[in-house]
Motif scaffolding. Structure first.
Motif, short mmCIF file in Angstrom:
data_model
loop_
_atom_site.label_atom_id
_atom_site.label_comp_id
_atom_site.label_asym_id
_atom_site.label_seq_id
_atom_site.Cartn_x
_atom_site.Cartn_y
_atom_site.Cartn_z
N THR A 52 0.83 -1.21 0.00
CA THR A 52 0.00 0.00 0.00
C THR A 52 0.87 1.25 0.00
OG1 THR A 52 -0.28 0.23 2.41
CG2 THR A 52 -1.89 -1.15 1.23
N ASP A 53 2.06 1.16 0.58
CA ASP A 53 2.99 2.30 0.56
C ASP A 53 3.35 2.63 -0.88
OD1 ASP A 53 4.95 4.21 1.11
OD2 ASP A 53 6.50 2.68 1.33
N TYR A 54 3.69 1.63 -1.64
CA TYR A 54 4.01 1.85 -3.05
C TYR A 54 2.78 2.34 -3.81
CZ TYR A 54 4.32 0.71 -7.96
OH TYR A 54 4.25 0.77 -9.33
N LEU A 55 1.67 1.66 -3.60
CA LEU A 55 0.47 1.93 -4.39
C LEU A 55 -0.10 3.33 -4.13
CD1 LEU A 55 -1.45 0.71 -6.46
CD2 LEU A 55 -2.79 -0.23 -4.55
N ASP A 56 -0.15 3.76 -2.88
CA ASP A 56 -0.75 5.07 -2.62
C ASP A 56 0.06 6.20 -3.26
OD1 ASP A 56 1.32 5.49 -0.77
OD2 ASP A 56 0.02 5.40 0.96
N GLY A 57 1.37 6.10 -3.18
CA GLY A 57 2.21 7.13 -3.81
C GLY A 57 2.09 7.11 -5.32
N TYR A 58 2.09 5.91 -5.88
CA TYR A 58 1.98 5.77 -7.34
C TYR A 58 0.66 6.36 -7.83
CZ TYR A 58 1.18 3.58 -11.86
OH TYR A 58 0.87 3.36 -13.18
N LEU A 59 -0.44 6.00 -7.17
CA LEU A 59 -1.75 6.48 -7.61
C LEU A 59 -1.89 7.99 -7.40
CD1 LEU A 59 -4.07 3.61 -6.33
CD2 LEU A 59 -3.28 4.03 -8.68
N ALA A 60 -1.40 8.50 -6.28
CA ALA A 60 -1.50 9.94 -6.03
C ALA A 60 -0.78 10.73 -7.12
CB ALA A 60 -0.95 10.29 -4.65
N ARG A 61 0.41 10.28 -7.51
CA ARG A 61 1.15 10.97 -8.56
C ARG A 61 0.48 10.78 -9.92
NH1 ARG A 61 5.07 9.03 -5.21
NH2 ARG A 61 5.35 7.14 -6.45
N ILE A 133 16.58 2.04 -2.52
CA ILE A 133 17.16 0.72 -2.22
C ILE A 133 17.01 0.42 -0.73
CG2 ILE A 133 19.29 -0.64 -2.18
CD1 ILE A 133 20.15 0.99 -4.70
N LYS A 134 17.21 1.44 0.11
CA LYS A 134 17.04 1.30 1.57
C LYS A 134 15.64 0.79 1.88
CE LYS A 134 15.16 4.42 3.59
NZ LYS A 134 13.96 4.65 4.38
N THR A 135 14.65 1.45 1.32
CA THR A 135 13.26 1.08 1.59
C THR A 135 12.98 -0.35 1.13
OG1 THR A 135 12.56 3.38 1.40
CG2 THR A 135 10.86 1.69 1.12
N PHE A 136 13.38 -0.67 -0.08
CA PHE A 136 13.16 -2.00 -0.66
C PHE A 136 13.83 -3.08 0.21
CE2 PHE A 136 14.84 -5.41 -3.34
CZ PHE A 136 13.69 -5.86 -3.98
N THR A 137 15.09 -2.87 0.57
CA THR A 137 15.81 -3.90 1.32
C THR A 137 15.31 -4.02 2.76
OG1 THR A 137 17.63 -2.35 1.75
CG2 THR A 137 17.89 -3.86 -0.12
N GLN A 138 14.93 -2.89 3.37
CA GLN A 138 14.35 -2.96 4.72
C GLN A 138 13.08 -3.80 4.71
OE1 GLN A 138 13.60 0.98 6.19
NE2 GLN A 138 15.71 1.33 6.81
N LEU A 161 20.94 -2.06 6.16
CA LEU A 161 21.69 -1.22 7.10
C LEU A 161 22.67 -0.33 6.35
CD1 LEU A 161 22.44 -0.36 9.98
CD2 LEU A 161 24.07 -2.28 10.00
N PHE A 162 23.41 -0.91 5.41
CA PHE A 162 24.36 -0.13 4.62
C PHE A 162 23.65 1.02 3.90
CE2 PHE A 162 26.24 0.90 0.53
CZ PHE A 162 27.48 1.38 0.94
N PHE A 163 22.57 0.70 3.17
CA PHE A 163 21.88 1.72 2.40
C PHE A 163 21.12 2.70 3.30
CE2 PHE A 163 22.83 -1.02 -1.19
CZ PHE A 163 23.24 -0.06 -2.11
N THR A 164 20.72 2.25 4.46
CA THR A 164 20.08 3.16 5.41
C THR A 164 21.08 4.23 5.84
OG1 THR A 164 18.57 1.45 6.21
CG2 THR A 164 18.99 3.30 7.69
N LEU A 165 22.26 3.80 6.23
CA LEU A 165 23.28 4.76 6.67
C LEU A 165 23.79 5.61 5.52
CD1 LEU A 165 25.22 2.48 9.17
CD2 LEU A 165 23.47 4.22 9.68
N TYR A 166 24.03 4.98 4.36
CA TYR A 166 24.55 5.73 3.22
C TYR A 166 23.52 6.76 2.73
CZ TYR A 166 26.29 7.09 -1.29
OH TYR A 166 26.72 7.85 -2.35
N SER A 167 22.26 6.37 2.63
CA SER A 167 21.25 7.32 2.16
C SER A 167 21.03 8.43 3.17
CB SER A 167 19.93 6.60 1.84
OG SER A 167 19.35 6.05 3.01
N GLY A 168 21.18 8.13 4.46
CA GLY A 168 21.10 9.18 5.48
C GLY A 168 22.23 10.18 5.31
#
Length: 184
Positions: A52-61, A133-138, A161-168
């Motif tokens: 639903t996280d993916y879908l709501d953003g996709y539909l809103a846009r 990538i952070k969101t997908f892997t989490q 964890l890597f992409f969470t820290l790197y994207s932050g």
């Protein structure tokens, strides 16, 4: 009863509210039973909520119905869902506390940075590829761990964890102008 909420204009926000409602159900299932089946059911609920996280953003846009409620509630719902899941995974012994702490601290720090950017009249930085990538892997780490696919879950967890820290880091680097006068 749901007609006004399921119109094209309100449907993305309706999905966000459904995701928020799914969080206590997810937590309840993990709290009442420590069985494989409870974990799998919680994993399915988490997967549906993540979709639903993916879908709501996709539909809103796609439909051009981005609202202030959606801008506020969608990222809040995402953080609440992911943070709740990581806390429960620590309690279940599936995730080390230090990993969950780093992930949660990054999420809170970036949320605070977004608020600061808005307050300063700046534009909120869009999520770059490391953040996606952070969101997908989490999300997949959480699902795999709940399904007891431990090796795959652990691999995704440490990639997350890597992409969470790197994207932050990337996010703060992009907003470093906010702090230029901090340490003179």
């Amino acid at each position: 009863m749901f007609e006004k909420y399921t119109t094209k204009e309100n449907f993305p926000n309706f999905l966000t509210v459904i995701r928020i409602i799914m969080i206590p159900i997810f937590l309840l299932i993990l709290s009442v039973s420590d069985s494989l089946w409870a974990h799998v059911i919680a994993g399915i609920i988490f997967a549906v909520a993540s979709f639903t996280d993916y879908l709501d953003g996709y539909l809103a846009r796609k439909w051009g119905v981005v609202t202030n409620f959606g801008k506020f509630a969608d990222p809040l719902a995402d953080k609440m869902l992911v943070m709740s899941a990581f806390i429960m995974l620590v309690e279940l012994g599936f995730v080390p506390g230090w990993v969950a702490s780093l992930i949660i601290c990054r999420e809170l720090a970036v949320t605070g940075l977004r608020l600061l950017l808005v307050e300063q009249g700046g534009e909120v930085l869009a999520a770059a590829m490391p953040g996606k990538i952070k969101t997908f892997t989490q999300m997949f780490a959480i699902i795999f761990l709940l399904f007891h696919w431990s090796l795959l879950g652990q691999i995704f967890l440490y990639v997350a964890l890597f992409f969470t820290l790197y994207s932050g880091y990337d996010y703060f680097k992009g907003a470093s102008f906010l702090f230029k006068d901090t340490f003179k």
